[in-house]
Design an enzyme around this catalytic site. Structure first.
Site, PDB file in Angstrom:
ATOM      1  N   HIS A  43      -9.906   3.231   8.530  1.00 40.42           N
ATOM      2  CA  HIS A  43      -9.215   2.032   9.272  1.00 40.42           C
ATOM      3  C   HIS A  43      -7.955   2.239   9.932  1.00 40.42           C
ATOM      4  O   HIS A  43      -7.134   1.571  10.428  1.00 40.42           O
ATOM      5  CB  HIS A  43      -8.997   0.961   8.214  1.00 40.42           C
ATOM      6  N   TRP A  73       0.982  -1.306  -0.025  1.00 39.60           N
ATOM      7  CA  TRP A  73       0.021   0.160  -0.132  1.00 39.60           C
ATOM      8  C   TRP A  73       0.807   1.233   0.134  1.00 39.60           C
ATOM      9  O   TRP A  73       1.935   1.060   0.526  1.00 39.60           O
ATOM     10  CB  TRP A  73      -0.900   0.037   1.408  1.00 39.60           C
ATOM     11  N   CYS A  87       2.909   2.256   5.292  1.00 38.04           N
ATOM     12  CA  CYS A  87       2.574   3.590   5.323  1.00 38.04           C
ATOM     13  C   CYS A  87       1.018   3.783   5.411  1.00 38.04           C
ATOM     14  O   CYS A  87       0.407   3.267   4.578  1.00 38.04           O
ATOM     15  CB  CYS A  87       3.082   4.485   4.155  1.00 38.04           C
ATOM     16  N   VAL A  88       0.614   4.389   6.291  1.00 40.87           N
ATOM     17  CA  VAL A  88      -0.813   4.409   6.809  1.00 40.87           C
ATOM     18  C   VAL A  88      -1.155   5.724   6.825  1.00 40.87           C
ATOM     19  O   VAL A  88      -0.832   6.683   7.620  1.00 40.87           O
ATOM     20  CB  VAL A  88      -1.397   3.815   8.134  1.00 40.87           C
ATOM     21  N   ILE A  89      -2.306   6.358   5.928  1.00 41.92           N
ATOM     22  CA  ILE A  89      -2.366   7.676   6.032  1.00 41.92           C
ATOM     23  C   ILE A  89      -4.091   7.847   6.484  1.00 41.92           C
ATOM     24  O   ILE A  89      -4.830   7.355   5.876  1.00 41.92           O
ATOM     25  CB  ILE A  89      -2.055   8.293   4.366  1.00 41.92           C
ATOM     26  N   ARG A 108       8.720  12.190   4.873  1.00 40.05           N
ATOM     27  CA  ARG A 108       9.446  11.389   5.717  1.00 40.05           C
ATOM     28  C   ARG A 108       9.842  10.223   5.123  1.00 40.05           C
ATOM     29  O   ARG A 108      10.537   9.369   5.447  1.00 40.05           O
ATOM     30  CB  ARG A 108       8.527  10.812   6.953  1.00 40.05           C
ATOM     31  N   GLU A 143      -0.581  -6.632   7.367  1.00 34.50           N
ATOM     32  CA  GLU A 143       0.101  -7.946   7.141  1.00 34.50           C
ATOM     33  C   GLU A 143       1.423  -8.050   7.615  1.00 34.50           C
ATOM     34  O   GLU A 143       2.523  -8.966   7.285  1.00 34.50           O
ATOM     35  CB  GLU A 143      -0.013  -8.555   5.525  1.00 34.50           C
TER      36      GLU A 143
END
Ligand code: RBF
Length: 177
Positions: free
Chosen positions: A97, A31, A89-91, A136, A67
């Site tokens: 979520h 992702w 990386c979670v935005i 980053r 995962e």
């Protein structure tokens, strides 16, 4: 504000142990690939900068950050590793979520590290938007993949240090600080 101490991208070579005898796993989430590929590039280059051999780096990809824990677990089960680096990386702006994924991966990696007695490094960007992530991942706030790799080498060195001390060896001949 990011303090100087928090930006390990700028680590001086002598402060980081030599990594020529270490084996590392890297797990990268697919992702947000623009970000995670840059984190992976930074981590790989950094391991090599500190003399880790290419053949001692086991790199796999997993679909998403959720995962990462399972991917790290697979690597630890199948290879003799000194540490595993997990990159994702979670935005927030793009997913409700966000909190579930961030909490799950943070808790999962911590638990895996304790249970396996191996350093499992949290190299997951959790940002409000893509702009912050880009900063980053090679932007004005450095590359957190580089920092994750430096952390992995330091933790692998720390573990060796305790082992050698336990066995009564001198640390002087090693480049371990
Ligand atoms: N994975 C990421 O690594 N970053 C994300 O920002 C992200 N956002 C997601 C948003 C939604 C609505 C869903 C369903 C999944 C998302 N995932 C993300 C994927 C997640 O980590 C995991 O791969 C899937 O939930 C399958 O277990």
């Amino acid at each position: 504000m990011v303090s100087k101490n928090k930006d390990l991208s700028q680590s001086d070579k002598p402060q980081v142990p030599d990594a020529s005898a270490f084996c590392f796993g890297i797990v990268t989430a697919e992702w947000n690939p623009q970000i995670t590929n840059t984190l992976l590039e930074g981590a790989g280059q950094t391991l090599k900068q500190f003399n880790c051999k290419q053949e001692n780096i086991y790199s796999i990809r997993v679909p998403g950050s959720y995962e990462l824990t399972a991917g790290a677990h697979f690597l630890l089960q199948n290879y003799k590793l000194d540490a595993v680096i997990c990159l994702g990386c979670v935005i927030q702006g793009e997913t409700r979520h966000f909190e579930f994924i961030c909490n799950a991966v943070a808790n999962g990696l911590t638990e895996l590290s304790i249970k396996s007695a191996k350093p499992v490094i949290f190299g997951v960007l959790t940002t409000d938007n893509m702009e912050q992530a880009l900063e980053r991942a090679g932007g004005k706030r450095g590359n957190k993949g580089v920092e994750a790799a430096v952390t992995a080498i330091k933790m692998a060195g720390l573990k060796i240090r305790f082992l050698l001390q336990k066995w009564g060896f001198s640390l002087a001949f090693l480049n371990i600080v």
